[in-house]
Design a protein around this motif. Sequence first.
Motif, PDB file in Angstrom:
ATOM      1  N   GLY A  24      -4.954  -3.237 -11.304  1.00 52.63           N
ATOM      2  CA  GLY A  24      -4.596  -2.944 -10.491  1.00 52.63           C
ATOM      3  C   GLY A  24      -3.252  -3.729  -9.786  1.00 52.63           C
ATOM      4  O   GLY A  24      -2.306  -3.777  -9.036  1.00 52.63           O
TER       5      GLY A  24
ATOM      6  N   ASP B  47       2.803   4.392  -8.744  1.00 50.47           N
ATOM      7  CA  ASP B  47       1.626   3.919 -10.193  1.00 50.47           C
ATOM      8  C   ASP B  47       0.049   3.842  -9.216  1.00 50.47           C
ATOM      9  O   ASP B  47       0.238   2.897  -8.927  1.00 50.47           O
TER      10      ASP B  47
ATOM     11  N   SER C 216      -2.339   3.660  -9.543  1.00 49.20           N
ATOM     12  CA  SER C 216      -3.782   1.857  -9.467  1.00 49.20           C
ATOM     13  C   SER C 216      -3.295   1.183  -8.845  1.00 49.20           C
ATOM     14  O   SER C 216      -3.324   0.195  -9.468  1.00 49.20           O
TER      15      SER C 216
END
Length: 277
Positions: A21, A54, A56
């Motif tokens: 993350g 992204d 994530s």
Amino acid sequence: MSFSWQSVKSYQDILYHKADGIAKITINRPHKRNAFRPQTIFELYDAFIDAREDPSLGVILLTGAGPHTDGKYAFCSGGDQSIRGEAGYVGDDGVPRLNVLDLQRLIRSIPKVVIALVAGYAIGGGHVLHLICDLSIAADNAIFGQTGPKVGSFDGGFGASYLARVVGQKKAREIWFLCRQYDAQAALSMGLVNTVVPVAELEAEGIQWAQEILQKSPLAIRCLKAAFNADCDGQAGIQELAGNATLLFYMNEESAEGKNAFLEKRDPNFRQFPWRP
Ligand code: S0N
């Protein structure tokens, strides 16, 4: 702390890693105290766009490679003075640019938390880069300052006005007019950084802060960042905040009814939704 950073992409002037993350973007020109040239900024911009896209990733750490072979650390010492031409910083293509301004706007508007990890010098345009990050964690060897009036430049954008928002008008004028250097404790006491840690613990502290943030609601953090920006950024700030309101509305049944009615070639039934107090 051991953390399994994965190298994402290979660049000339920066390093780019991701794990759990968190993205870590490192300016990698320690022989120049991590001064940036146009190429460095293009690469930073590319990595920040990747991190923005992204889903994530929630936190981006921005830092500088070091120490250099002389033992000194730097976050970033600003624009590379050796390639400064008459109209900006000149890259291999011969075109003069001030493209760090594009990067500043991206860091500020990216809907994720950007944390500067500052070891050693954060000077000139490098100081502005840490300033516009959402949070700054300083190593105990960090040194902060602006040099513009000494080297024939100035940043009258975020570098002046946002600095004044952060440390107050008097201190901001002192920082720019006198071009002094300030140690980490001085930076902490003027609210320029969030905390100071031993240099050996800098990255671990950044990861700890990132992990705490990652436990929180992504949408709440996103809207808060836009709200903090809106206070300073005029119509661009309102656009950012309003974009989040639209995003949240798109996620709502009331908004979906309008789209569905159009696609189903019928009148929308908004009477099913309350006019909330
Ligand atoms: C960082 C300092 C204080 C470190 O001092 P120290 O430890 O004594 O190291 P040095 O021996 O000075 O440096 C080691 C080597 O690194 C090179 N170097 C360091 N900084 C730079 C730099 N910015 N550009 C090019 N090279 C750099 C040294 O030359 C040395 O190399 P060798 O060993 O080969 O001699 C100290 O280094 C220092 O003060 N650096 C300069 C800081 C500075 O003035 N930066 C520029 C400030 N201006 C900007 O950043 C402009 C930003 C910008 O693009 C902008 C944005 C918006 C609007 C306007 C502008 C604008 O262009 O102004």
